[in-house]
Design a protein around this motif. Sequence first.
Motif, PDB file in Angstrom:
ATOM      1  N   LYS A 147       0.832  -1.200   0.000  1.00 49.08           N
ATOM      2  CA  LYS A 147       0.000   0.000   0.000  1.00 49.08           C
ATOM      3  C   LYS A 147       0.868   1.251   0.000  1.00 49.08           C
ATOM      4  O   LYS A 147       0.590   2.214  -0.727  1.00 49.08           O
ATOM      5  CB  LYS A 147      -0.934   0.006   1.215  1.00 49.08           C
ATOM      6  CG  LYS A 147      -2.080  -0.962   1.103  1.00 49.08           C
ATOM      7  CD  LYS A 147      -2.949  -0.863   2.353  1.00 49.08           C
ATOM      8  CE  LYS A 147      -4.185  -1.704   2.255  1.00 49.08           C
ATOM      9  NZ  LYS A 147      -5.038  -1.539   3.462  1.00 49.08           N
ATOM     10  N   ASN A 148       1.918   1.255   0.814  1.00 49.99           N
ATOM     11  CA  ASN A 148       2.832   2.397   0.827  1.00 49.99           C
ATOM     12  C   ASN A 148       3.448   2.608  -0.549  1.00 49.99           C
ATOM     13  O   ASN A 148       3.579   3.739  -1.013  1.00 49.99           O
ATOM     14  CB  ASN A 148       3.962   2.186   1.839  1.00 49.99           C
ATOM     15  CG  ASN A 148       3.495   2.189   3.267  1.00 49.99           C
ATOM     16  OD1 ASN A 148       2.406   2.632   3.582  1.00 49.99           O
ATOM     17  ND2 ASN A 148       4.325   1.669   4.145  1.00 49.99           N
ATOM     18  N   PHE A 149       3.843   1.523  -1.185  1.00 45.82           N
ATOM     19  CA  PHE A 149       4.490   1.562  -2.490  1.00 45.82           C
ATOM     20  C   PHE A 149       3.546   2.121  -3.555  1.00 45.82           C
ATOM     21  O   PHE A 149       3.949   2.929  -4.385  1.00 45.82           O
ATOM     22  CB  PHE A 149       4.939   0.137  -2.854  1.00 45.82           C
ATOM     23  CG  PHE A 149       5.623  -0.007  -4.184  1.00 45.82           C
ATOM     24  CD1 PHE A 149       6.806   0.643  -4.455  1.00 45.82           C
ATOM     25  CD2 PHE A 149       5.085  -0.831  -5.157  1.00 45.82           C
ATOM     26  CE1 PHE A 149       7.443   0.490  -5.681  1.00 45.82           C
ATOM     27  CE2 PHE A 149       5.718  -1.005  -6.375  1.00 45.82           C
ATOM     28  CZ  PHE A 149       6.892  -0.332  -6.633  1.00 45.82           C
ATOM     29  N   MET A 150       2.292   1.714  -3.504  1.00 49.06           N
ATOM     30  CA  MET A 150       1.344   2.088  -4.550  1.00 49.06           C
ATOM     31  C   MET A 150       0.610   3.400  -4.267  1.00 49.06           C
ATOM     32  O   MET A 150       0.189   4.076  -5.190  1.00 49.06           O
ATOM     33  CB  MET A 150       0.309   0.971  -4.742  1.00 49.06           C
ATOM     34  CG  MET A 150       0.905  -0.322  -5.260  1.00 49.06           C
ATOM     35  SD  MET A 150       1.631  -0.171  -6.898  1.00 49.06           S
ATOM     36  CE  MET A 150       0.187   0.191  -7.877  1.00 49.06           C
ATOM     37  N   LEU A 151       0.439   3.750  -3.016  1.00 46.89           N
ATOM     38  CA  LEU A 151      -0.299   4.962  -2.660  1.00 46.89           C
ATOM     39  C   LEU A 151       0.660   6.019  -2.157  1.00 46.89           C
ATOM     40  O   LEU A 151       1.456   5.764  -1.270  1.00 46.89           O
ATOM     41  CB  LEU A 151      -1.307   4.665  -1.542  1.00 46.89           C
ATOM     42  CG  LEU A 151      -2.386   3.642  -1.847  1.00 46.89           C
ATOM     43  CD1 LEU A 151      -3.174   3.339  -0.589  1.00 46.89           C
ATOM     44  CD2 LEU A 151      -3.307   4.148  -2.936  1.00 46.89           C
ATOM     45  N   THR A 152       0.551   7.175  -2.688  1.00 46.82           N
ATOM     46  CA  THR A 152       1.396   8.242  -2.180  1.00 46.82           C
ATOM     47  C   THR A 152       0.608   9.192  -1.298  1.00 46.82           C
ATOM     48  O   THR A 152       1.198   9.949  -0.553  1.00 46.82           O
ATOM     49  CB  THR A 152       2.053   9.039  -3.326  1.00 46.82           C
ATOM     50  OG1 THR A 152       1.027   9.563  -4.159  1.00 46.82           O
ATOM     51  CG2 THR A 152       2.999   8.183  -4.113  1.00 46.82           C
ATOM     52  N   GLY A 153      -0.725   9.150  -1.394  1.00 49.74           N
ATOM     53  CA  GLY A 153      -1.522  10.074  -0.602  1.00 49.74           C
ATOM     54  C   GLY A 153      -1.106  11.498  -0.900  1.00 49.74           C
ATOM     55  O   GLY A 153      -1.103  11.923  -2.043  1.00 49.74           O
ATOM     56  N   ASN A 154      -0.730  12.214   0.132  1.00 55.21           N
ATOM     57  CA  ASN A 154      -0.268  13.596  -0.053  1.00 55.21           C
ATOM     58  C   ASN A 154       1.234  13.676  -0.293  1.00 55.21           C
ATOM     59  O   ASN A 154       1.774  14.751  -0.455  1.00 55.21           O
ATOM     60  CB  ASN A 154      -0.640  14.435   1.173  1.00 55.21           C
ATOM     61  CG  ASN A 154      -2.133  14.589   1.313  1.00 55.21           C
ATOM     62  OD1 ASN A 154      -2.849  14.582   0.312  1.00 55.21           O
ATOM     63  ND2 ASN A 154      -2.610  14.698   2.536  1.00 55.21           N
ATOM     64  N   ARG A 155       1.896  12.518  -0.286  1.00 51.90           N
ATOM     65  CA  ARG A 155       3.337  12.507  -0.528  1.00 51.90           C
ATOM     66  C   ARG A 155       3.613  12.602  -2.024  1.00 51.90           C
ATOM     67  O   ARG A 155       2.913  12.023  -2.833  1.00 51.90           O
ATOM     68  CB  ARG A 155       3.973  11.194  -0.040  1.00 51.90           C
ATOM     69  CG  ARG A 155       3.902  10.969   1.428  1.00 51.90           C
ATOM     70  CD  ARG A 155       4.484   9.615   1.783  1.00 51.90           C
ATOM     71  NE  ARG A 155       3.619   8.568   1.251  1.00 51.90           N
ATOM     72  CZ  ARG A 155       4.017   7.370   0.904  1.00 51.90           C
ATOM     73  NH1 ARG A 155       5.274   7.025   1.010  1.00 51.90           N
ATOM     74  NH2 ARG A 155       3.183   6.473   0.445  1.00 51.90           N
ATOM     75  N   GLU A 156       4.650  13.291  -2.360  1.00 51.27           N
ATOM     76  CA  GLU A 156       5.073  13.351  -3.750  1.00 51.27           C
ATOM     77  C   GLU A 156       6.307  12.464  -3.891  1.00 51.27           C
ATOM     78  O   GLU A 156       7.220  12.518  -3.078  1.00 51.27           O
ATOM     79  CB  GLU A 156       5.422  14.790  -4.133  1.00 51.27           C
ATOM     80  CG  GLU A 156       5.808  14.935  -5.584  1.00 51.27           C
ATOM     81  CD  GLU A 156       6.097  16.372  -5.954  1.00 51.27           C
ATOM     82  OE1 GLU A 156       7.059  16.585  -6.705  1.00 51.27           O
ATOM     83  OE2 GLU A 156       5.374  17.267  -5.483  1.00 51.27           O
ATOM     84  N   VAL A 157       6.314  11.632  -4.919  1.00 52.76           N
ATOM     85  CA  VAL A 157       7.468  10.787  -5.179  1.00 52.76           C
ATOM     86  C   VAL A 157       8.286  11.460  -6.270  1.00 52.76           C
ATOM     87  O   VAL A 157       7.800  11.708  -7.373  1.00 52.76           O
ATOM     88  CB  VAL A 157       7.040   9.364  -5.598  1.00 52.76           C
ATOM     89  CG1 VAL A 157       8.254   8.532  -5.976  1.00 52.76           C
ATOM     90  CG2 VAL A 157       6.261   8.693  -4.477  1.00 52.76           C
ATOM     91  N   THR A 158       9.513  11.774  -5.948  1.00 50.04           N
ATOM     92  CA  THR A 158      10.411  12.452  -6.872  1.00 50.04           C
ATOM     93  C   THR A 158      10.751  11.527  -8.030  1.00 50.04           C
ATOM     94  O   THR A 158      11.027  10.352  -7.830  1.00 50.04           O
ATOM     95  CB  THR A 158      11.692  12.886  -6.142  1.00 50.04           C
ATOM     96  OG1 THR A 158      11.318  13.651  -4.992  1.00 50.04           O
ATOM     97  CG2 THR A 158      12.589  13.713  -7.032  1.00 50.04           C
TER      98      THR A 158
END
Length: 182
Positions: A147-158
């Motif tokens: 879930k962490n890997f697939m969902l970023t929620g409010n996080r932005e993945v650089t």
Amino acid sequence: STDILNEVANQAKVVGDAVGVPFQAMGEGIKEIKTDMNTFTTTTIAQAARITASLNQMGLSLSGFEGMLTPFRDFDSAADKMGDLSALFGVQIDAMEMMYLANENEEEFLHRMRDELINQGIDVENMSATRQRALASTLGLEVQEMKNFMLTGNREVTTLESLRAKSAEASSRSSEEALKAM
């Protein structure tokens, strides 16, 4: 040597600052990756910094990433995993390419796997618990890490390209600049 320590410090500072990962966590991550010669044989310090930053942003542990990476290291298991993803979720990803990346470019593998799954419509938020467990198992992750890997929620993945630019900036810094920045 001093040059290696300076490179670790530069990468940890610049890449860590760019993605919001503390210097200490970046340094530990780089060390863990560089000392794991069975998994990350030819990984440079810059690559280790980018992998550490990405893992932190994606909410994956190093052991979780290794669990995802390992089955893609040989063609038979990579083809099996891709077949499972295709049968369960309708996802089409090139097993040969993923096997190559798992063996030769771990950081690209990490980003490509996530991007391919998201781009092909894998929606973890609206997925049943059974399908979540199946996806996690197929990826070699625990359900929460998947879930962490697939969902970023409010996080932005650089993006990998942005990480590479920051890493190149860190490599060009002198040891004096790194020490002043700390």
